[in-house]
Design a protein around this motif. Structure first.
Motif, PDB file in Angstrom:
ATOM      1  N   VAL A 115      29.810  35.812  48.034  1.00 33.21           N
ATOM      2  CA  VAL A 115      30.720  34.849  47.882  1.00 33.21           C
ATOM      3  C   VAL A 115      30.564  33.860  46.795  1.00 33.21           C
ATOM      4  O   VAL A 115      31.274  33.371  45.965  1.00 33.21           O
ATOM      5  CB  VAL A 115      30.986  34.074  49.182  1.00 33.21           C
ATOM      6  CG1 VAL A 115      31.866  32.884  49.089  1.00 33.21           C
ATOM      7  CG2 VAL A 115      31.398  34.988  50.288  1.00 33.21           C
ATOM      8  N   GLU A 119      32.326  32.750  43.246  1.00 28.61           N
ATOM      9  CA  GLU A 119      33.021  31.602  42.823  1.00 28.61           C
ATOM     10  C   GLU A 119      32.202  31.204  41.730  1.00 28.61           C
ATOM     11  O   GLU A 119      33.026  30.277  40.977  1.00 28.61           O
ATOM     12  CB  GLU A 119      32.760  30.626  44.109  1.00 28.61           C
ATOM     13  CG  GLU A 119      33.565  30.683  45.172  1.00 28.61           C
ATOM     14  CD  GLU A 119      33.117  29.991  46.500  1.00 28.61           C
ATOM     15  OE1 GLU A 119      32.168  29.379  46.315  1.00 28.61           O
ATOM     16  OE2 GLU A 119      33.676  30.170  47.357  1.00 28.61           O
ATOM     17  N   ASN A 120      30.817  31.445  41.447  1.00 28.92           N
ATOM     18  CA  ASN A 120      30.297  30.848  40.350  1.00 28.92           C
ATOM     19  C   ASN A 120      30.161  31.598  39.125  1.00 28.92           C
ATOM     20  O   ASN A 120      29.819  31.258  37.999  1.00 28.92           O
ATOM     21  CB  ASN A 120      29.039  30.151  40.888  1.00 28.92           C
ATOM     22  CG  ASN A 120      29.430  29.329  41.823  1.00 28.92           C
ATOM     23  OD1 ASN A 120      29.566  28.043  41.601  1.00 28.92           O
ATOM     24  ND2 ASN A 120      29.010  29.498  43.183  1.00 28.92           N
ATOM     25  N   SER A 127      33.668  40.594  37.694  1.00 29.81           N
ATOM     26  CA  SER A 127      33.567  40.618  39.252  1.00 29.81           C
ATOM     27  C   SER A 127      32.229  41.858  39.413  1.00 29.81           C
ATOM     28  O   SER A 127      32.452  42.916  38.567  1.00 29.81           O
ATOM     29  CB  SER A 127      34.736  41.001  39.899  1.00 29.81           C
ATOM     30  OG  SER A 127      35.130  42.272  39.429  1.00 29.81           O
TER      31      SER A 127
END
Ligand code: HEC
Ligand code: HEC
Length: 287
Positions: A115, A119-120, A127
């Motif tokens: 996660v 997000e960062n 990805s």
């Protein structure tokens, strides 16, 4: 409305309702059903006394149990905090290598790390760490600065050419700035190109090899194996941070680009940094 009477076939009383000679039987409820029904009523009354239930004019009946949703939630959260504190304690007190050896902690790290990465990090690294020109692929086992858990954690925590005092840093010299002639740069580029395809024929490009050994090997290694102390990528494989064309190599030697990776120490807490480091380590298969 006829008088209720005993039905001669079933022996049960009728209700007295009758339509065109068809009469309605007054069959009693089954016993078990009736008793279950009464039990429900008793249970419901008990429940209403024990728990908060009926509204009163100004408030509501609070129940004898003292239960409230808010209190229940607070208790639940308190339990979670304690559980989390245990994780946090383990994560902050242990070295990342110890954490990765503990299966439970490893799972916790992997799910959280995924996660945090999304997000960062994926904005730059793609990805699942698939990378982009200038942003290294993290999903392979080719590392510029090192692929051990500790090395990855360091890269993330302090960044690369970042604003942090402990940042990883190194600069490839600008050879085009009077350090090498254009011809030398072209020769060495050819040599690097040959290195990368595993076809370096030293005799065929004597000059390129000479320049390489003099100017490049100190950082990139004798055989182009790369140098992690100086963050110099391996040149002997076909994996490129930038581009593997002759033009791109000439450009890098003439006027090098330098990737910047932010420090995450101020933005992610210690636990998150370790989680995402473990996740990244797993992406590459874990050096
Ligand atoms: C703003 C873009 C950017 C973001 C966001 C970013 N990175 Fe990076 N990262 C880079 C660049 C550029 C490099 C390569 C630096 C270099 O040229 O040596 C790098 C290098 C790395 C390396 C070293 C790779 C190696 O081969 O040694 C790791 C590990 C890494 N990043 C992990 C992360 C993680 C984890 C995050 C999220 C917490 C993240 N990065 C977020 C740009 C970024
Ligand atoms: C002081 C150390 C140092 C020296 C000397 C040096 N380099 Fe580099 N080189 C680097 C670093 C650091 C990078 C990575 C830049 C980055 O991460 O953005 C790099 C990147 C490169 C790249 C890009 C690799 C890729 O994967 O895209 C090439 C090509 C390259 N160097 C060739 C050379 C050649 C040829 C020489 C000699 C003429 C040379 N370098 C000398 C440190 C050095």
């Amino acid at each position: 409305m006829a008088e209720p009477e005993k039905d001669e076939f079933t022996g049960t009383m009728t209700t007295g309702h009758e339509w065109d000679g068809i009469k309605e039987l007054d069959t009693p409820m089954p016993r078990w059903w009736v008793w279950t029904f009464y039990a429900c009523i008793v249970w419901a009354i008990g429940y209403m006394i024990y728990y908060p239930s009926w509204p009163t004019l100004t408030d509501h009946w609070k129940g004898t149990s003292g239960y409230t949703d808010r209190k229940a939630l607070e208790e639940e959260l308190a339990v979670r905090d304690v559980e989390r504190a245990v994780w946090y304690e383990k994560f902050t007190s242990q070295d990342i290598n110890q954490i990765a050896k503990d299966n439970e902690l490893l799972n916790f790290a992997m799910s959280g790390g995924k996660v945090i990465f999304g997000e960062n990090c994926s904005a730059c690294h793609g990805s699942q760490g698939s990378g982009a020109p200038g942003y290294p692929v993290l999903a392979d086992d080719d590392w510029i600065w090192g692929g051990s858990l500790t090395a990855i954690e360091t890269s993330i925590r302090f960044g690369i050419r970042s604003s942090h005092d402990d940042t990883r840093i190194s600069d490839m010299p600008e050879f085009g700035d009077d350090m090498l002639e254009k011809d030398d740069i072209a020769e060495v580029a050819d040599y690097v190109l040959a290195l990368s395809t595993g076809k370096s024929d030293d005799d065929a490009n004597e000059e390129g090899k000479e320049v390489y050994e003099e100017e490049c090997a100190s950082c990139h290694g004798e055989d182009g194996e790369g140098g992690r102390e100086s963050g110099a990528p391996r040149l002997s494989d076909g994996i490129w941070l930038y581009d593997g064309t002759r033009e791109a190599i000439i450009k890098q030697v003439t006027k090098p680009s330098h990737g910047v990776m932010p420090t995450w120490e101020d933005r992610l807490d210690d636990v998150s940094i370790k989680q995402v480091a473990i996740y990244v380590h797993s992406l590459g298969g874990g050096e």
